[in-house]
Motif scaffolding. Sequence first.
Motif, PDB file in Angstrom:
ATOM      1  N   ASN A  94       7.061  68.383  22.908  1.00  0.00           N
ATOM      2  CA  ASN A  94       7.401  68.623  24.307  1.00  0.00           C
ATOM      3  C   ASN A  94       8.512  69.671  24.319  1.00  0.00           C
ATOM      4  O   ASN A  94       9.656  69.377  23.980  1.00  0.00           O
ATOM      5  CB  ASN A  94       7.856  67.323  24.974  1.00  0.00           C
ATOM      6  N   VAL A  95       8.154  70.897  24.695  1.00  0.00           N
ATOM      7  CA  VAL A  95       9.106  71.998  24.621  1.00  0.00           C
ATOM      8  C   VAL A  95      10.259  71.800  25.603  1.00  0.00           C
ATOM      9  O   VAL A  95      11.414  72.123  25.292  1.00  0.00           O
ATOM     10  CB  VAL A  95       8.390  73.341  24.861  1.00  0.00           C
ATOM     11  N   ALA A  96       9.970  71.258  26.786  1.00  0.00           N
ATOM     12  CA  ALA A  96      11.040  71.048  27.764  1.00  0.00           C
ATOM     13  C   ALA A  96      12.103  70.092  27.225  1.00  0.00           C
ATOM     14  O   ALA A  96      13.311  70.360  27.321  1.00  0.00           O
ATOM     15  CB  ALA A  96      10.451  70.515  29.070  1.00  0.00           C
ATOM     16  N   ASP A  97      11.678  68.973  26.632  1.00  0.00           N
ATOM     17  CA  ASP A  97      12.643  68.029  26.067  1.00  0.00           C
ATOM     18  C   ASP A  97      13.331  68.605  24.831  1.00  0.00           C
ATOM     19  O   ASP A  97      14.498  68.284  24.558  1.00  0.00           O
ATOM     20  CB  ASP A  97      11.949  66.716  25.715  1.00  0.00           C
ATOM     21  N   THR A  98      12.613  69.443  24.086  1.00  0.00           N
ATOM     22  CA  THR A  98      13.211  70.085  22.910  1.00  0.00           C
ATOM     23  C   THR A  98      14.377  70.983  23.312  1.00  0.00           C
ATOM     24  O   THR A  98      15.348  71.132  22.561  1.00  0.00           O
ATOM     25  CB  THR A  98      12.132  70.897  22.163  1.00  0.00           C
ATOM     26  N   GLN A  99      14.315  71.560  24.498  1.00  0.00           N
ATOM     27  CA  GLN A  99      15.433  72.361  25.001  1.00  0.00           C
ATOM     28  C   GLN A  99      16.475  71.507  25.730  1.00  0.00           C
ATOM     29  O   GLN A  99      17.682  71.766  25.632  1.00  0.00           O
ATOM     30  CB  GLN A  99      14.900  73.433  25.961  1.00  0.00           C
ATOM     31  N   LYS A 100      16.008  70.499  26.440  1.00  0.00           N
ATOM     32  CA  LYS A 100      16.889  69.739  27.338  1.00  0.00           C
ATOM     33  C   LYS A 100      17.761  68.735  26.601  1.00  0.00           C
ATOM     34  O   LYS A 100      18.986  68.659  26.860  1.00  0.00           O
ATOM     35  CB  LYS A 100      16.021  69.025  28.384  1.00  0.00           C
ATOM     36  N   ILE A 101      17.175  67.941  25.721  1.00  0.00           N
ATOM     37  CA  ILE A 101      17.921  66.835  25.111  1.00  0.00           C
ATOM     38  C   ILE A 101      19.095  67.328  24.262  1.00  0.00           C
ATOM     39  O   ILE A 101      20.190  66.749  24.315  1.00  0.00           O
ATOM     40  CB  ILE A 101      16.976  65.932  24.284  1.00  0.00           C
ATOM     41  N   PRO A 102      18.937  68.405  23.462  1.00  0.00           N
ATOM     42  CA  PRO A 102      20.088  68.897  22.686  1.00  0.00           C
ATOM     43  C   PRO A 102      21.045  69.777  23.510  1.00  0.00           C
ATOM     44  O   PRO A 102      22.018  70.294  22.962  1.00  0.00           O
ATOM     45  CB  PRO A 102      19.444  69.727  21.573  1.00  0.00           C
TER      46      PRO A 102
END
Length: 273
Positions: A94-102
């Motif tokens: 999930n690219v969005a979570d890969t950017q958002k969570i960190p």
Amino acid sequence: MTRDTSTVFAARDDARSRAGTDADWMPYLPASSSPFAPDGVEKAALTWAETVAPGGYTAKVVARGTTIRLTDVTGDACAHVLLFNAVAPWERLNVADTQKIPWQAYLGAGHPLLSGDGRVLATITADTSGRHDAFCGTTSDAWNTRKYGDAAPEGPSPSGRSLFTLAAAKHDLGPRDLPPSVSFFQGVRVEEDGTLRWEGSAGPAEVDLRAELPLIVLIANTAHPLDPRETFTVGPLRVHAWRTAPTAASAAATPETHRAYLNTIDYAEARGL
């Protein structure tokens, strides 16, 4: 050279005559036979070794804790990558979570690649490039046909989408299973006005990914959608993998990523992975 394959026996003899020959782009079987084994890694420890052609693709299932090294040999490779939980392939990158969570949109060493289920599929453990992209995804057939005149996977300018579709089929996955991908070795940055700026390559480089769960790994080595060059330009990509240990939750840089690693470890240990 003309080869005789006019009969079953002639075709058999032709196939056998090629045994032991090498090509510029090929998987090395066994992996320990790779002529490009990474420094400091015993050849016997390799579980995956391959040179992916410009405009080629590969797919592999790897165990939890595997380190996967991607090597841009010439500075022109572009490794579009998709990851799936091999135990439950409906869990995927999930690219969005890969950017958002960190709290970080730009990929680099220490960056987790997350699924939509709050777990870490892989961690970037080393990076000598710094030129990557988690915004644009890969190319489509329509894009490559408009730009290069062709997008077929067997043609001179295959789209990333067409290559991913072939790679996915080897694992009983279809086009609807393919989410947006991340890209390594060709960088993109966001300007203050929101436009995307092409950075291109930093030259020959390496990236290491550590599998935090058993993974299906799909890689398409094809031109980036924002590559401004008029001609289809891609270099070879080397892939090597070997067993290491999964990342500890204590390595997380933020409370959010710490929770993601805890979720991952809990999932894996409950299943004996």
